[in-house]
Design an enzyme around this catalytic site. Sequence first.
Site, PDB file in Angstrom:
ATOM      1  CB  SER A  10      -0.971  -0.007   1.182  1.00 21.08           C
ATOM      2  OG  SER A  10      -0.320  -0.364   2.371  1.00 21.08           O
ATOM      3  N   GLY A  12       4.174   1.689  -0.717  1.00 21.38           N
ATOM      4  CA  GLY A  12       5.033   1.797  -1.896  1.00 21.38           C
ATOM      5  C   GLY A  12       4.246   2.299  -3.100  1.00 21.38           C
ATOM      6  N   GLY A 136       5.538  10.369   8.778  1.00 17.64           N
ATOM      7  CA  GLY A 136       4.583  11.314   9.355  1.00 17.64           C
ATOM      8  C   GLY A 136       3.180  10.752   9.272  1.00 17.64           C
ATOM      9  CE  LYS A 191       2.606   5.518  13.444  1.00 19.64           C
ATOM     10  NZ  LYS A 191       1.684   4.787  12.595  1.00 19.64           N
ATOM     11  CG  ASP A 244       2.629   8.769  12.297  1.00 16.82           C
ATOM     12  OD1 ASP A 244       1.514   8.510  11.793  1.00 16.82           O
ATOM     13  OD2 ASP A 244       3.665   8.204  11.944  1.00 16.82           O
ATOM     14  NE  ARG A 255      -1.286  -1.262   7.672  1.00 15.67           N
ATOM     15  CZ  ARG A 255      -0.215  -1.061   6.933  1.00 15.67           C
ATOM     16  NH1 ARG A 255       0.067  -1.897   5.963  1.00 15.67           N
ATOM     17  NH2 ARG A 255       0.591  -0.043   7.153  1.00 15.67           N
ATOM     18  CG  ASN A 256      -0.062  -0.645  14.170  1.00 14.94           C
ATOM     19  OD1 ASN A 256       0.558  -1.560  14.692  1.00 14.94           O
ATOM     20  ND2 ASN A 256       0.380  -0.010  13.095  1.00 14.94           N
ATOM     21  CD  GLU A 281       6.580  -2.391  10.665  1.00 17.04           C
ATOM     22  OE1 GLU A 281       7.097  -3.108  11.542  1.00 17.04           O
ATOM     23  OE2 GLU A 281       7.099  -2.182   9.551  1.00 17.04           O
TER      24      GLU A 281
HETATM   25  N1  LIG Z   1       0.357   1.820   4.594  1.00 22.03           N
HETATM   26  C1  LIG Z   1       0.504   3.000   5.147  1.00 22.03           C
HETATM   27  O1  LIG Z   1      -0.433   3.809   5.192  1.00 22.03           O
HETATM   28  C2  LIG Z   1       1.821   3.408   5.716  1.00 22.03           C
HETATM   29  C3  LIG Z   1       2.800   2.473   5.963  1.00 22.03           C
HETATM   30  N2  LIG Z   1       3.981   2.863   6.530  1.00 22.03           N
HETATM   31  C4  LIG Z   1       5.027   1.900   6.808  1.00 22.03           C
HETATM   32  O2  LIG Z   1       5.518   1.385   5.574  1.00 22.03           O
HETATM   33  C5  LIG Z   1       6.076   0.088   5.785  1.00 22.03           C
HETATM   34  C6  LIG Z   1       5.555  -0.828   4.672  1.00 22.03           C
HETATM   35  O3  LIG Z   1       4.181  -1.014   4.952  1.00 22.03           O
HETATM   36  P1  LIG Z   1       3.014  -1.098   3.914  1.00 22.03           P
HETATM   37  O4  LIG Z   1       3.351  -0.738   2.541  1.00 22.03           O
HETATM   38  O5  LIG Z   1       1.894  -0.386   4.552  1.00 22.03           O
HETATM   39  O6  LIG Z   1       2.765  -2.668   4.041  1.00 22.03           O
HETATM   40  P2  LIG Z   1       1.966  -3.596   3.056  1.00 22.03           P
HETATM   41  O7  LIG Z   1       1.683  -4.819   3.841  1.00 22.03           O
HETATM   42  O8  LIG Z   1       0.853  -2.833   2.463  1.00 22.03           O
HETATM   43  O9  LIG Z   1       3.029  -3.908   1.920  1.00 22.03           O
HETATM   44  C7  LIG Z   1       4.284  -4.457   2.227  1.00 22.03           C
HETATM   45  C8  LIG Z   1       4.988  -4.784   0.940  1.00 22.03           C
HETATM   46  O10 LIG Z   1       6.282  -5.297   1.260  1.00 22.03           O
HETATM   47  C9  LIG Z   1       6.425  -6.565   0.621  1.00 22.03           C
HETATM   48  N3  LIG Z   1       7.314  -7.384   1.419  1.00 22.03           N
HETATM   49  C10 LIG Z   1       7.069  -7.944   2.619  1.00 22.03           C
HETATM   50  N4  LIG Z   1       8.134  -8.629   3.038  1.00 22.03           N
HETATM   51  C11 LIG Z   1       9.068  -8.515   2.061  1.00 22.03           C
HETATM   52  C12 LIG Z   1      10.370  -9.020   1.881  1.00 22.03           C
HETATM   53  N5  LIG Z   1      10.942  -9.781   2.804  1.00 22.03           N
HETATM   54  N6  LIG Z   1      11.043  -8.713   0.752  1.00 22.03           N
HETATM   55  C13 LIG Z   1      10.459  -7.944  -0.170  1.00 22.03           C
HETATM   56  N7  LIG Z   1       9.221  -7.443  -0.083  1.00 22.03           N
HETATM   57  C14 LIG Z   1       8.544  -7.718   1.035  1.00 22.03           C
HETATM   58  C15 LIG Z   1       5.011  -7.112   0.505  1.00 22.03           C
HETATM   59  O11 LIG Z   1       4.955  -8.092  -0.506  1.00 22.03           O
HETATM   60  P3  LIG Z   1       3.639  -9.010  -0.693  1.00 22.03           P
HETATM   61  O12 LIG Z   1       2.537  -8.100  -1.112  1.00 22.03           O
HETATM   62  O13 LIG Z   1       4.067  -9.974  -1.726  1.00 22.03           O
HETATM   63  O14 LIG Z   1       3.388  -9.621   0.663  1.00 22.03           O
HETATM   64  C16 LIG Z   1       4.252  -5.852   0.130  1.00 22.03           C
HETATM   65  O15 LIG Z   1       4.397  -5.571  -1.238  1.00 22.03           O
HETATM   66  C17 LIG Z   1       5.657  -0.334   7.207  1.00 22.03           C
HETATM   67  O16 LIG Z   1       6.745  -0.160   8.066  1.00 22.03           O
HETATM   68  C18 LIG Z   1       4.558   0.665   7.560  1.00 22.03           C
HETATM   69  O17 LIG Z   1       4.511   0.935   8.952  1.00 22.03           O
HETATM   70  C19 LIG Z   1       4.236   4.153   6.831  1.00 22.03           C
HETATM   71  C20 LIG Z   1       3.288   5.121   6.597  1.00 22.03           C
HETATM   72  C21 LIG Z   1       2.019   4.822   6.018  1.00 22.03           C
HETATM   73  O1  LIG Z   2       1.792   4.820   9.790  1.00 24.20           O
HETATM   74  C1  LIG Z   2       0.671   4.913   9.365  1.00 24.20           C
HETATM   75  C2  LIG Z   2      -0.021   6.209   9.248  1.00 24.20           C
HETATM   76  O2  LIG Z   2       0.821   7.287   9.497  1.00 24.20           O
HETATM   77  C3  LIG Z   2      -0.058   3.683   8.977  1.00 24.20           C
HETATM   78  O3  LIG Z   2      -0.554   3.105  10.114  1.00 24.20           O
HETATM   79  P1  LIG Z   2      -0.897   1.548  10.175  1.00 24.20           P
HETATM   80  O4  LIG Z   2       0.391   0.829   9.890  1.00 24.20           O
HETATM   81  O5  LIG Z   2      -1.407   1.325  11.558  1.00 24.20           O
HETATM   82  O6  LIG Z   2      -1.932   1.284   9.120  1.00 24.20           O
END
Ligand SMILES: NC(=O)C1=CN([C@@H]2O[C@H](COP(=O)(O)OP(=O)(O)OC[C@H]3O[C@@H](n4cnc5c(N)ncnc54)[C@H](OP(=O)(O)O)[C@@H]3O)[C@@H](O)[C@H]2O)C=CC1
Ligand SMILES: O=C(CO)COP(=O)(O)O
Length: 333
Positions: A10, A12, A136, A191, A244, A255-256, A281
């Site tokens: 999500s 990325g 953030g 957080k 945050d 999700r948390n 996380e």
């Molecule tokens: N989503 C949000 O709103 C926000 C997220 N974050 C942070 O961003 C980080 C990523 O989270 P988010 O994108 O949300 O998570 P998602 O679960 O949405 O996506 C994680 C991605 O990482 C891939 N992945 C998981 N493990 C591996 C690995 N070992 N090697 C390569 N790719 C891998 C997954 O692949 P697959 O799909 O194949 O499982 C998926 O594409 C987290 O730390 C989160 O806290 C920060 C701010 C906002």
């Molecule tokens: O970090 C985030 C918003 O700033 C995303 O939160 P969650 O990982 O709990 O969905």
Amino acid sequence: MKVCVLGSGSWGTALAQVLIDNHVDTIIWGKDENEVNDINLQHKNTKYFGDDVILNEKLIATTDINCVRDADLVLLAVPSIAIESVCKMINPLLEKQVIVINVAKGFHPETHERLSVVIKRFMDQSKLKDVVSLIGPSHAEEVIQRLLTTVNAVCENEESAILVQKLFSNDVFRVYRNTDVVGAEIGVALKNVMALASGVLSGLDQGDNARAALMTRGLAEMSRYGIAQGGRPETYLGLTGVGDLIVTCTSHHSRNFQAGYQIGKANSATDFLMNNHKTVEGVKAAKVVYEEAQKQGIEMPITEEVYKVLYEDKKPSEAIRDLMSRELKSEEN
Ligand SMILES: NC(=O)C1=CN([C@@H]2O[C@H](COP(=O)(O)OP(=O)(O)OC[C@H]3O[C@@H](n4cnc5c(N)ncnc54)[C@H](OP(=O)(O)O)[C@@H]3O)[C@@H](O)[C@H]2O)C=CC1
Ligand SMILES: O=C(CO)COP(=O)(O)O
């Protein structure tokens, strides 16, 4: 400038779309062929955003990690537990020195290091120009719809922070910058633990008073812990602190929060822990911070109760009872 986004989940996908909207040469690498095909052919990321969200058609993705070779910037959008392995994977491929942009929020699960420290340790020094954390209050579900969002580009080196700030900023996505790497990285990781606790309160049918109390005392705990690690107090009043904390403790996108809600409803973490496949996380962060706080003698009552619910099978209702019946104290210390 070419940016390679590693992780087709999500966050990325949403950040890659910000860059594409800004006409920055960007490609997403993902390990899941279905997700990659969905982005390229349907202009969707159905797994994470459902069927209705249509992505910028210029967004492209690949399963070929060689796409990282000629990147100038590499954005790591994978969970904190995968940061080490992803750094090791790209080291031999990079042809240029890169700025790594970290957007994950957490710690190394074994060494307890902050993520920029992990990246600096596992990237070849000859391949790494700098690490900037872009963090953030920002739910991907809103960024993908171009709803107003602000984040921080965090780096000791302001030049690198400014570069990232300019690359991502636009009319709906505003990037500030901050040099307090320690304070900011700890704020956004902790957080998530508070958001879990906030969800638990809702799951147990508690109300707005309880959430306000949790957020206020949670912020006190976040800053106490962060300052003890060398973070600056004022950072906790900024986007990577209270900002945050607010968005994650109050949003159903979190999700948390959702995990905590499920745990509160069941009055147990067992089912959640057995069946969860999402990135939550706060589960790992609670363990890291609990263990560190014990070692360093830092009082972290909310984190401690979240830890006991997750790792010692304590009932959330008992955790709340214990928090409420702690020895009465002054708010001033
Ligand atoms: N989503 C949000 O709103 C926000 C997220 N974050 C942070 O961003 C980080 C990523 O989270 P988010 O994108 O949300 O998570 P998602 O679960 O949405 O996506 C994680 C991605 O990482 C891939 N992945 C998981 N493990 C591996 C690995 N070992 N090697 C390569 N790719 C891998 C997954 O692949 P697959 O799909 O194949 O499982 C998926 O594409 C987290 O730390 C989160 O806290 C920060 C701010 C906002
Ligand atoms: O970090 C985030 C918003 O700033 C995303 O939160 P969650 O990982 O709990 O969905």
